[in-house]
Enzyme design. Structure first.
Site, PDB file in Angstrom:
ATOM      1  N   HIS A 311       0.860  -1.176   0.000  1.00 36.85           N
ATOM      2  CA  HIS A 311       0.000   0.000   0.000  1.00 36.85           C
ATOM      3  C   HIS A 311       0.893   1.222   0.000  1.00 36.85           C
ATOM      4  O   HIS A 311       1.933   1.222   0.650  1.00 36.85           O
ATOM      5  CB  HIS A 311      -0.897  -0.003   1.252  1.00 36.85           C
ATOM      6  CG  HIS A 311      -2.026   0.947   1.141  1.00 36.85           C
ATOM      7  ND1 HIS A 311      -1.896   2.282   1.429  1.00 36.85           N
ATOM      8  CD2 HIS A 311      -3.302   0.766   0.715  1.00 36.85           C
ATOM      9  CE1 HIS A 311      -3.054   2.874   1.214  1.00 36.85           C
ATOM     10  NE2 HIS A 311      -3.926   1.989   0.769  1.00 36.85           N
ATOM     11  N   ASP A 369      -7.887  -5.354   0.037  1.00 34.53           N
ATOM     12  CA  ASP A 369      -8.453  -6.167  -1.040  1.00 34.53           C
ATOM     13  C   ASP A 369      -8.117  -7.645  -0.928  1.00 34.53           C
ATOM     14  O   ASP A 369      -8.646  -8.455  -1.679  1.00 34.53           O
ATOM     15  CB  ASP A 369      -7.930  -5.658  -2.389  1.00 34.53           C
ATOM     16  CG  ASP A 369      -8.584  -4.343  -2.732  1.00 34.53           C
ATOM     17  OD1 ASP A 369      -9.795  -4.243  -2.509  1.00 34.53           O
ATOM     18  OD2 ASP A 369      -7.886  -3.438  -3.199  1.00 34.53           O
TER      19      ASP A 369
HETATM   20  N1  ACO Z   1       4.303  -7.691  -4.809  1.00 37.33           N
HETATM   21  C1  ACO Z   1       5.649  -7.691  -4.966  1.00 37.33           C
HETATM   22  N2  ACO Z   1       6.429  -6.601  -4.823  1.00 37.33           N
HETATM   23  C2  ACO Z   1       5.808  -5.452  -4.512  1.00 37.33           C
HETATM   24  C3  ACO Z   1       4.408  -5.374  -4.316  1.00 37.33           C
HETATM   25  C4  ACO Z   1       3.650  -6.553  -4.475  1.00 37.33           C
HETATM   26  N3  ACO Z   1       2.323  -6.533  -4.297  1.00 37.33           N
HETATM   27  N4  ACO Z   1       4.072  -4.092  -4.025  1.00 37.33           N
HETATM   28  C5  ACO Z   1       5.202  -3.387  -4.020  1.00 37.33           C
HETATM   29  N5  ACO Z   1       6.268  -4.216  -4.306  1.00 37.33           N
HETATM   30  C6  ACO Z   1       7.689  -3.852  -4.332  1.00 37.33           C
HETATM   31  C7  ACO Z   1       8.052  -3.097  -5.605  1.00 37.33           C
HETATM   32  O1  ACO Z   1       8.451  -3.965  -6.632  1.00 37.33           O
HETATM   33  C8  ACO Z   1       9.154  -2.201  -5.098  1.00 37.33           C
HETATM   34  O2  ACO Z   1      10.313  -3.000  -4.988  1.00 37.33           O
HETATM   35  P1  ACO Z   1      11.765  -2.363  -5.262  1.00 37.33           P
HETATM   36  O3  ACO Z   1      11.958  -1.324  -4.198  1.00 37.33           O
HETATM   37  O4  ACO Z   1      12.703  -3.517  -5.161  1.00 37.33           O
HETATM   38  O5  ACO Z   1      11.699  -1.762  -6.648  1.00 37.33           O
HETATM   39  C9  ACO Z   1       8.721  -1.829  -3.686  1.00 37.33           C
HETATM   40  O6  ACO Z   1       7.892  -2.935  -3.256  1.00 37.33           O
HETATM   41  C10 ACO Z   1       7.916  -0.532  -3.580  1.00 37.33           C
HETATM   42  O7  ACO Z   1       6.813  -0.611  -4.484  1.00 37.33           O
HETATM   43  P2  ACO Z   1       6.184   0.645  -5.229  1.00 37.33           P
HETATM   44  O8  ACO Z   1       5.485   0.189  -6.458  1.00 37.33           O
HETATM   45  O9  ACO Z   1       7.222   1.707  -5.370  1.00 37.33           O
HETATM   46  O10 ACO Z   1       5.146   1.139  -4.140  1.00 37.33           O
HETATM   47  P3  ACO Z   1       3.900   2.097  -4.416  1.00 37.33           P
HETATM   48  O11 ACO Z   1       3.626   2.775  -3.133  1.00 37.33           O
HETATM   49  O12 ACO Z   1       4.131   2.940  -5.626  1.00 37.33           O
HETATM   50  O13 ACO Z   1       2.733   1.079  -4.803  1.00 37.33           O
HETATM   51  C11 ACO Z   1       0.906  -0.386  -4.672  1.00 37.33           C
HETATM   52  C12 ACO Z   1       1.734   0.701  -3.951  1.00 37.33           C
HETATM   53  C13 ACO Z   1       0.463   0.112  -6.058  1.00 37.33           C
HETATM   54  C14 ACO Z   1      -0.350  -0.684  -3.853  1.00 37.33           C
HETATM   55  C15 ACO Z   1       1.793  -1.661  -4.798  1.00 37.33           C
HETATM   56  O14 ACO Z   1       2.135  -2.142  -3.521  1.00 37.33           O
HETATM   57  C16 ACO Z   1       1.110  -2.756  -5.612  1.00 37.33           C
HETATM   58  O15 ACO Z   1       1.201  -2.756  -6.847  1.00 37.33           O
HETATM   59  N6  ACO Z   1       0.388  -3.722  -4.921  1.00 37.33           N
HETATM   60  C17 ACO Z   1      -0.349  -4.735  -5.630  1.00 37.33           C
HETATM   61  C18 ACO Z   1      -1.665  -4.176  -6.141  1.00 37.33           C
HETATM   62  C19 ACO Z   1      -2.668  -3.954  -5.004  1.00 37.33           C
HETATM   63  O16 ACO Z   1      -2.877  -4.816  -4.168  1.00 37.33           O
HETATM   64  N7  ACO Z   1      -3.317  -2.781  -5.046  1.00 37.33           N
HETATM   65  C20 ACO Z   1      -4.349  -2.420  -4.085  1.00 37.33           C
HETATM   66  C21 ACO Z   1      -3.877  -1.344  -3.180  1.00 37.33           C
HETATM   67  S1  ACO Z   1      -5.107  -0.970  -1.968  1.00 37.33           S
HETATM   68  C22 ACO Z   1      -6.207  -0.015  -2.774  1.00 37.33           C
HETATM   69  O17 ACO Z   1      -5.964   0.697  -3.711  1.00 37.33           O
HETATM   70  C23 ACO Z   1      -7.548  -0.097  -2.310  1.00 37.33           C
END
Ligand code: ACO
Length: 434
Positions: A311, A369
């Site tokens: 998140h 979710d």
């Molecule tokens: N699985 C694996 N790796 C992940 C995940 C995941 N679900 N989420 C983040 N990471 C990793 C990224 O690859 C990144 O790694 P790195 O530092 O080695 O490059 C690091 O964690 C940071 O991730 P970001 O994408 O920079 O974090 P951001 O805050 O931009 O994204 C998000 C947040 C979009 C929710 C992300 O965690 C994600 O894509 N999760 C999966 C989708 C999801 O469940 N979305 C629902 C969110 S809740 C809502 O909107 C109601």
């Protein structure tokens, strides 16, 4: 509103040998911000913050969220208290009006919801014009956008009748959602009933049929109330920020909310509940080897992500996911489902992920979710309706933010700046010489 919280303290910024003082703002829960509104005018510099990782776009008194400690408050009330004690309608009232309703206020609000539950019969024909398989989110956003044509009182001063418009939207969006499901089945529409509560009415519109009457199940109603409450608001997330941004151009409430619905559709945002279920089904269908999927999620060369984890703001457990996990157990138990393979799979994945260095280092915990889809599925709601369910819950939050944005005396059109990195001005080349 920011001005109300401006402190005597100043931050200083030195750039190109010149020092600028910038006011410090402190919110009611102690979060601090440097007010840079005058920075460009004084220094010629803007700030760059793609994805708004570190940018406050407004001040707001609707929702407080502390991502480090897993705290979520709506208008000062803890999400755990609201989910444990209130109906969704009470919480919707709270979000929009800023205080919990008295019995009389709740009765009046419920009456309005009952009164506005129908949609104009001409709109009912619109459903016939969508192709089979049309996404329920696209149907919802189109229908909400065109509500302004049927209910044009919106275009006058909206604050004069905001209560009526809010009730109209909350009630009609529920009806549109249920009708779109019935239409997708080619089944006759079930109209709203005045004797049922908001959530019971929705379930009845979804599942009642002339050939098999639906018995409203109180555990389902309770779980649906909780799920909608938990999704009620989450401060400046992508869809809410969209509603505020679109509305800042003085666009009507319906069109602004329609834009928010489209933002919510994305798999990185509200679309994640559908994506979680599809991922769990995929893992199950391919033999249940979830470790392979976890390994893929950790591989920097693979774009795959473990949906339902991570998140932007929470760097610990999302408090909503704990409540949902419990609701999930209750719903499955009340339906006599003792061993749902997808729930078991979800629990195993959570257990492994929470001990895995990759996820620990990046503070990736289950989000709202991760378990919600399992409950919706147990209720009989199809996977492509999951994000519509999220929209139903988020609606009061969007309305509250639109109202706050509209009413803000300091409000201005949202118009970010950019750092241009394209070509400098060059000579025009006639089409014959290109
Ligand atoms: N699985 C694996 N790796 C992940 C995940 C995941 N679900 N989420 C983040 N990471 C990793 C990224 O690859 C990144 O790694 P790195 O530092 O080695 O490059 C690091 O964690 C940071 O991730 P970001 O994408 O920079 O974090 P951001 O805050 O931009 O994204 C998000 C947040 C979009 C929710 C992300 O965690 C994600 O894509 N999760 C999966 C989708 C999801 O469940 N979305 C629902 C969110 S809740 C809502 O909107 C109601």
């Amino acid at each position: 509103m920011i001005d109300r919280f401006t402190t005597d303290r100043k931050a200083t910024l030195t750039v190109d040998g010149r020092t600028f003082e910038l006011p410090i703002v402190e919110g009611s829960e102690g979060e601090k911000a440097i007010d840079i509104r005058m920075l460009r005018g004084k220094s010629g510099y803007i700030t760059l913050d793609t994805g708004f990782m570190n940018t406050g776009s407004c001040s707001s008194d609707i929702t407080f969220l502390d991502g480090e400690n897993g705290v979520l408050l709506y208008r000062g009330y803890a999400i755990e208290d609201l989910a444990g004690n209130c109906s969704f309608i009470e919480v919707a009232y709270l979000l929009i009006n800023g205080h919990l309703p008295t019995r009389d206020q709740l009765r009046d609000f419920s009456e309005l919801l009952g009164l506005f539950a129908l949609i104009h019969e001409d709109m009912v024909h619109f459903f016939d014009r969508f192709p089979p398989g049309a996404s329920p989110m696209s149907i919802l956003s189109s229908m909400v956008s065109c509500l302004c044509n049927f209910y044009p009182e919106m275009n006058e001063n909206p604050m004069d009748n905001i209560d009526m418009m809010a009730a109209r939207l909350i009630s009609k969006v529920r009806t549109i959602a249920a009708f779109s499901y019935k239409k997708s089945l080619g089944a006759p529409l079930v109209y709203p009933r005045h004797d049922l509560s908001y959530c019971a009415n929705f379930l009845n519109m979804m599942f009642d049929s002339p050939v098999r009457s639906y018995e409203v199940n109180s555990t389902m109603v309770r779980a649906l109330n909780q799920l909608l409450i938990l999704h009620g608001d989450h401060e400046q997330n992508c869809s809410t920020a969209t509603v505020r941004m679109v509305g800042s151009a003085r666009v009507n409430l319906y069109a602004s909310i329609s834009a928010g619905i489209n933002a919510l559709w994305g798999p990185l945002h509200g679309g994640a509940n559908q994506a979680v279920m599809e991922m769990l089904e995929d893992i199950h269908a391919s033999g249940g080897d979830y470790k392979k999927y976890i390994a893929r999620a950790k591989n920097p060369d693979d774009p795959f992500r473990l949906v339902g984890f991570g998140h932007r703001v929470y760097k610990t457990f999302d408090p909503r996911s704990r409540i949902i996990k419990k609701a999930c157990d209750d719903v499955l138990a009340s339906l006599g489902i003792n061993n749902d393979p997808l729930l078991e799979l979800a629990k195993e994945i959570e257990e492994v992920v929470l001990k895995d260095e990759y996820f620990i280092e990046r503070n990736l915990y289950p989000n709202v979710d991760f378990y919600s889809g399992i409950i919706y599925r147990a209720m009989g709601i199809p996977v492509d309706m999951f994000t519509v369910m999220f929209a139903l819950g988020r609606l009061p939050g969007w309305i509250a933010h639109w109202k706050e944005m509209w009413d803000d005396p300091n409000g201005r059109i949202s118009r970010p700046r950019q750092v241009y990195v394209g070509p400098s001005q060059r000579d025009f080349v006639d089409i014959g010489q290109r």
